[in-house]
Design an enzyme around this catalytic site. Structure first.
Site, PDB file in Angstrom:
ATOM      1  N   HIS A 168      34.069  27.365  20.246  1.00  0.00           N
ATOM      2  CA  HIS A 168      32.665  26.998  20.071  1.00  0.00           C
ATOM      3  C   HIS A 168      32.087  26.548  21.400  1.00  0.00           C
ATOM      4  O   HIS A 168      32.604  25.631  22.044  1.00  0.00           O
ATOM      5  CB  HIS A 168      32.530  25.899  19.013  1.00  0.00           C
ATOM      6  CG  HIS A 168      32.840  26.379  17.630  1.00  0.00           C
ATOM      7  ND1 HIS A 168      33.512  25.618  16.700  1.00  0.00           N
ATOM      8  CD2 HIS A 168      32.571  27.573  17.029  1.00  0.00           C
ATOM      9  CE1 HIS A 168      33.638  26.304  15.581  1.00  0.00           C
ATOM     10  NE2 HIS A 168      33.080  27.499  15.761  1.00  0.00           N
ATOM     11  N   ALA A 169      31.006  27.181  21.803  1.00  0.00           N
ATOM     12  CA  ALA A 169      30.486  27.053  23.167  1.00  0.00           C
ATOM     13  C   ALA A 169      30.147  25.624  23.561  1.00  0.00           C
ATOM     14  O   ALA A 169      30.428  25.190  24.678  1.00  0.00           O
ATOM     15  CB  ALA A 169      29.241  27.941  23.312  1.00  0.00           C
ATOM     16  N   ARG A 170      29.541  24.874  22.660  1.00  0.00           N
ATOM     17  CA  ARG A 170      29.027  23.551  23.013  1.00  0.00           C
ATOM     18  C   ARG A 170      30.100  22.476  23.103  1.00  0.00           C
ATOM     19  O   ARG A 170      29.828  21.361  23.543  1.00  0.00           O
ATOM     20  CB  ARG A 170      27.978  23.128  21.985  1.00  0.00           C
ATOM     21  CG  ARG A 170      28.497  22.961  20.564  1.00  0.00           C
ATOM     22  CD  ARG A 170      27.342  22.811  19.586  1.00  0.00           C
ATOM     23  NE  ARG A 170      27.791  22.741  18.201  1.00  0.00           N
ATOM     24  CZ  ARG A 170      26.952  22.769  17.154  1.00  0.00           C
ATOM     25  NH1 ARG A 170      25.655  22.875  17.370  1.00  0.00           N
ATOM     26  NH2 ARG A 170      27.412  22.699  15.915  1.00  0.00           N
ATOM     27  N   GLU A 171      31.324  22.805  22.707  1.00  0.00           N
ATOM     28  CA  GLU A 171      32.400  21.812  22.674  1.00  0.00           C
ATOM     29  C   GLU A 171      33.125  21.785  24.018  1.00  0.00           C
ATOM     30  O   GLU A 171      34.291  22.148  24.139  1.00  0.00           O
ATOM     31  CB  GLU A 171      33.333  22.120  21.500  1.00  0.00           C
ATOM     32  CG  GLU A 171      32.609  22.050  20.156  1.00  0.00           C
ATOM     33  CD  GLU A 171      33.384  22.627  18.981  1.00  0.00           C
ATOM     34  OE1 GLU A 171      34.591  22.924  19.145  1.00  0.00           O
ATOM     35  OE2 GLU A 171      32.788  22.807  17.897  1.00  0.00           O
ATOM     36  N   ARG A 225      26.481  27.275  19.883  1.00  0.00           N
ATOM     37  CA  ARG A 225      27.815  27.231  19.276  1.00  0.00           C
ATOM     38  C   ARG A 225      28.512  28.597  19.271  1.00  0.00           C
ATOM     39  O   ARG A 225      29.710  28.707  19.523  1.00  0.00           O
ATOM     40  CB  ARG A 225      27.682  26.721  17.838  1.00  0.00           C
ATOM     41  CG  ARG A 225      28.932  26.838  16.963  1.00  0.00           C
ATOM     42  CD  ARG A 225      28.594  26.334  15.571  1.00  0.00           C
ATOM     43  NE  ARG A 225      29.616  26.650  14.586  1.00  0.00           N
ATOM     44  CZ  ARG A 225      30.545  25.797  14.156  1.00  0.00           C
ATOM     45  NH1 ARG A 225      30.598  24.583  14.659  1.00  0.00           N
ATOM     46  NH2 ARG A 225      31.420  26.149  13.229  1.00  0.00           N
ATOM     47  N   ASN A 241      34.850  31.294  14.884  1.00  0.00           N
ATOM     48  CA  ASN A 241      35.792  30.631  13.985  1.00  0.00           C
ATOM     49  C   ASN A 241      35.400  30.755  12.512  1.00  0.00           C
ATOM     50  O   ASN A 241      35.792  29.940  11.683  1.00  0.00           O
ATOM     51  CB  ASN A 241      35.944  29.155  14.354  1.00  0.00           C
ATOM     52  CG  ASN A 241      37.271  28.595  13.869  1.00  0.00           C
ATOM     53  OD1 ASN A 241      38.284  29.293  13.879  1.00  0.00           O
ATOM     54  ND2 ASN A 241      37.273  27.346  13.422  1.00  0.00           N
ATOM     55  N   ARG A 242      34.620  31.769  12.182  1.00  0.00           N
ATOM     56  CA  ARG A 242      34.427  32.220  10.798  1.00  0.00           C
ATOM     57  C   ARG A 242      34.727  33.708  10.691  1.00  0.00           C
ATOM     58  O   ARG A 242      34.522  34.305   9.637  1.00  0.00           O
ATOM     59  CB  ARG A 242      32.969  31.978  10.352  1.00  0.00           C
ATOM     60  CG  ARG A 242      32.545  30.535  10.320  1.00  0.00           C
ATOM     61  CD  ARG A 242      33.293  29.724   9.280  1.00  0.00           C
ATOM     62  NE  ARG A 242      32.795  28.361   9.245  1.00  0.00           N
ATOM     63  CZ  ARG A 242      33.193  27.390  10.074  1.00  0.00           C
ATOM     64  NH1 ARG A 242      34.110  27.654  11.001  1.00  0.00           N
ATOM     65  NH2 ARG A 242      32.706  26.173   9.980  1.00  0.00           N
ATOM     66  N   HIS A 295      39.076  21.675  19.349  1.00  0.00           N
ATOM     67  CA  HIS A 295      37.640  21.640  19.082  1.00  0.00           C
ATOM     68  C   HIS A 295      37.122  20.213  19.315  1.00  0.00           C
ATOM     69  O   HIS A 295      37.875  19.317  19.689  1.00  0.00           O
ATOM     70  CB  HIS A 295      37.366  22.032  17.627  1.00  0.00           C
ATOM     71  CG  HIS A 295      37.668  23.459  17.297  1.00  0.00           C
ATOM     72  ND1 HIS A 295      36.692  24.381  17.012  1.00  0.00           N
ATOM     73  CD2 HIS A 295      38.845  24.130  17.193  1.00  0.00           C
ATOM     74  CE1 HIS A 295      37.242  25.553  16.744  1.00  0.00           C
ATOM     75  NE2 HIS A 295      38.558  25.427  16.853  1.00  0.00           N
ATOM     76  N   SER A 296      35.848  20.025  19.058  1.00  0.00           N
ATOM     77  CA  SER A 296      35.278  18.690  18.947  1.00  0.00           C
ATOM     78  C   SER A 296      34.093  18.783  17.981  1.00  0.00           C
ATOM     79  O   SER A 296      33.522  19.867  17.827  1.00  0.00           O
ATOM     80  CB  SER A 296      34.820  18.156  20.311  1.00  0.00           C
ATOM     81  OG  SER A 296      33.630  18.784  20.745  1.00  0.00           O
ATOM     82  N   TYR A 297      33.772  17.674  17.284  1.00  0.00           N
ATOM     83  CA  TYR A 297      34.296  16.319  17.473  1.00  0.00           C
ATOM     84  C   TYR A 297      34.769  15.800  16.120  1.00  0.00           C
ATOM     85  O   TYR A 297      34.558  16.455  15.100  1.00  0.00           O
ATOM     86  CB  TYR A 297      33.207  15.374  18.055  1.00  0.00           C
ATOM     87  CG  TYR A 297      31.967  15.215  17.223  1.00  0.00           C
ATOM     88  CD1 TYR A 297      31.841  14.144  16.332  1.00  0.00           C
ATOM     89  CD2 TYR A 297      30.923  16.129  17.287  1.00  0.00           C
ATOM     90  CE1 TYR A 297      30.701  13.983  15.564  1.00  0.00           C
ATOM     91  CE2 TYR A 297      29.788  15.984  16.516  1.00  0.00           C
ATOM     92  CZ  TYR A 297      29.678  14.909  15.654  1.00  0.00           C
ATOM     93  OH  TYR A 297      28.568  14.769  14.870  1.00  0.00           O
ATOM     94  N   TYR A 347      35.774  19.955   6.302  1.00  0.00           N
ATOM     95  CA  TYR A 347      34.895  20.619   5.340  1.00  0.00           C
ATOM     96  C   TYR A 347      35.472  21.985   5.031  1.00  0.00           C
ATOM     97  O   TYR A 347      36.351  22.476   5.732  1.00  0.00           O
ATOM     98  CB  TYR A 347      33.458  20.722   5.843  1.00  0.00           C
ATOM     99  CG  TYR A 347      33.282  21.438   7.176  1.00  0.00           C
ATOM    100  CD1 TYR A 347      33.168  22.817   7.246  1.00  0.00           C
ATOM    101  CD2 TYR A 347      33.206  20.711   8.363  1.00  0.00           C
ATOM    102  CE1 TYR A 347      32.993  23.468   8.447  1.00  0.00           C
ATOM    103  CE2 TYR A 347      33.035  21.353   9.581  1.00  0.00           C
ATOM    104  CZ  TYR A 347      32.924  22.727   9.615  1.00  0.00           C
ATOM    105  OH  TYR A 347      32.761  23.358  10.820  1.00  0.00           O
ATOM    106  N   GLU A 370      40.483  18.206  16.371  1.00  0.00           N
ATOM    107  CA  GLU A 370      39.119  17.801  16.691  1.00  0.00           C
ATOM    108  C   GLU A 370      39.194  16.593  17.623  1.00  0.00           C
ATOM    109  O   GLU A 370      39.658  15.529  17.231  1.00  0.00           O
ATOM    110  CB  GLU A 370      38.346  17.448  15.416  1.00  0.00           C
ATOM    111  CG  GLU A 370      38.151  18.618  14.460  1.00  0.00           C
ATOM    112  CD  GLU A 370      37.103  19.607  14.937  1.00  0.00           C
ATOM    113  OE1 GLU A 370      36.326  19.260  15.837  1.00  0.00           O
ATOM    114  OE2 GLU A 370      37.051  20.728  14.398  1.00  0.00           O
TER     115      GLU A 370
END
Length: 416
Positions: A168-171, A225, A241-242, A295-297, A347, A370
């Protein structure tokens, strides 16, 4: 190719993150309907036993969102008052090192590429460490997806541990952490893990699985993301990641809507990035003991499944190994991490890499980690937190891997 493009940088001034606590499942469903109606972005999703969520709200939507939440009856408070202020804080550079690579700063794609090449050069001058750099695929914008193998320089094959980051780009803290792991393993570390870990395992690192999205999060949209693929649909990008082909089954509008941050793609493994990881793992799966994706967070060490609340038959072994990691991590700074199954503690999600690695590639020890924090900064972890995050994460990985080696050795002896 996207490297030379010039973009306007999106501002998130006066954008807020709300901490929302629905009082019931009915309230939760109403909040989720509101999210779909207003196209809100969930930073942290509700989970079993904890219905709270963190939601990014744009300034022009704030009044309507607050009024709607009051009508629903959900408790709400402003968690982050101004996202842009956190972005500005995050991007203030920490003190630069006089020499060598600065592990405690966020680096661009080109700097990461150079670092990996430098690691190989450095390892070639050592007698007991080998580093090999390969390209396992190319992104939509034709950036290399690079993997580095770090192992003993003795010609022997050992069980493998595969680690990836930056799906995920923003992490940003994710690739920063994986780069730190590589440095510790090659050059030695303060806890004296590196030599033992190289004796036990071959290590494969993919620090940046989503280079296009990562670059875009630096040049244009810090909170991007997905990847940057264009399938000719309304919106650009797929949530990598889906997109993995295990229980890939988009069952709601969020995962079938190309404008959603969790768009699953037109079909399983439609994306160059997920396909590259798939092929590497399948070609080496018989020798892979563990797969960890960073990953985060949230500060969690999660194991399958993400698609169902049912547990794997060996969940107790997975939980025990994860707990070794979280306890080691907490011992350094006291940072609390939760260990448990994904769907119960994070989730529900389908088509995730962790589930595919276990469900299809049969990698027993498959985890999503995470990283920091729990919401004060969210995806915008300041650079002064990179060092403690990396140190505690390395300690966790070291103890986890050594415990794994001991378990597998015990099974071998037992089977004789």
């Amino acid at each position: 190719m996207g490297n030379g493009q010039i973009h306007a940088i999106n501002s998130f001034s006066r954008h807020k993150v709300l901490h929302i606590l629905p009082g019931s499942i009915e309230h939760l469903n109403n909040v989720l309907e509101l999210k779909e109606l207003l196209n809100l972005n969930i930073w942290r999703h509700p989970r079993m036993g904890n219905l709270s969520m963190d939601v990014h709200v744009e300034p022009h939507k704030l009044e309507l969102v607050l009024t709607s939440l009051q009508q629903i009856g959900a408790d709400v408070r402003v968690w982050i008052h101004d996202i842009q202020q956190l972005i500005d804080k995050e991007q203030k550079q920490t003190k630069k090192k006089d020499t060598g690579f600065n592990y405690f700063a966020y680096h661009r794609f080109s700097a990461i590429k150079k670092y990996l090449a430098d690691v190989v050069t450095a390892a070639n001058s050592m007698n007991n460490v080998s580093a090999q750099l390969t390209t396992i695929g190319y992104s939509f914008e034709f950036r290399e997806i690079q993997m580095i193998k770090v192992s003993r320089n003795d010609g022997l094959s050992r069980p493998a541990i595969v680690i990836d980051g930056g799906i995920h780009a923003r992490e940003w803290i994710s690739p920063a952490t994986v780069l730190y792991f590589i440095g510790q393993l090659v050059s030695g570390d303060e806890f004296d893990y590196s030599s033992k870990l190289l004796d036990k395992f071959d290590w494969y690192f993919i620090p940046l699985l989503n280079p296009d999205g990562y670059e875009y999060s630096h040049t244009t949209d810090r909170l991007w993301r997905k990847n940057r693929v264009n399938h000719g649909e309304k919106c650009i990008g797929v949530d990598i990641n889906r997109n993995f082909g295990y229980m890939w089954n988009p069952v709601n509008n969020r995962s079938t809507n190309s404008c959603s941050d969790v768009y699953a793609g037109p079909f399983a493994f439609s994306e160059e990035e997920s396909f590259a990881l798939k092929m590497f793992i399948l070609n080496n799966k018989d020798n892979i003991t563990a797969y960890l994706t960073y990953h985060s967070y949230g500060q969690m060490w999660l194991y399958p499944w993400g698609y169902t609340s049912a547990l794997p038959t060996d969940w107790q072994e997975l939980d025990s190994a994860a707990t070794v990691g979280t306890e080691a991590l907490e011992s350094l700074y006291g940072t609390p991490y939760l260990a448990g199954p994904t769907v119960q503690n994070f989730y529900s999600a389908t088509g995730v890499s962790e589930d595919w690695a276990k469900g299809v590639a049969n990698i027993k020890y498959s985890y999503t980690i995470e990283l920091r924090d729990t919401g004060s900064f969210g995806f915008l972890l300041p650079q002064d937190e990179i060092e403690p995050n990396c140190r505690e994460s390395w300690k966790a990985l070291g103890e986890f891997a050594l415990a794994l080696a001991a378990r597998e050795r015990y099974k071998e002896i037992k089977d004789i």
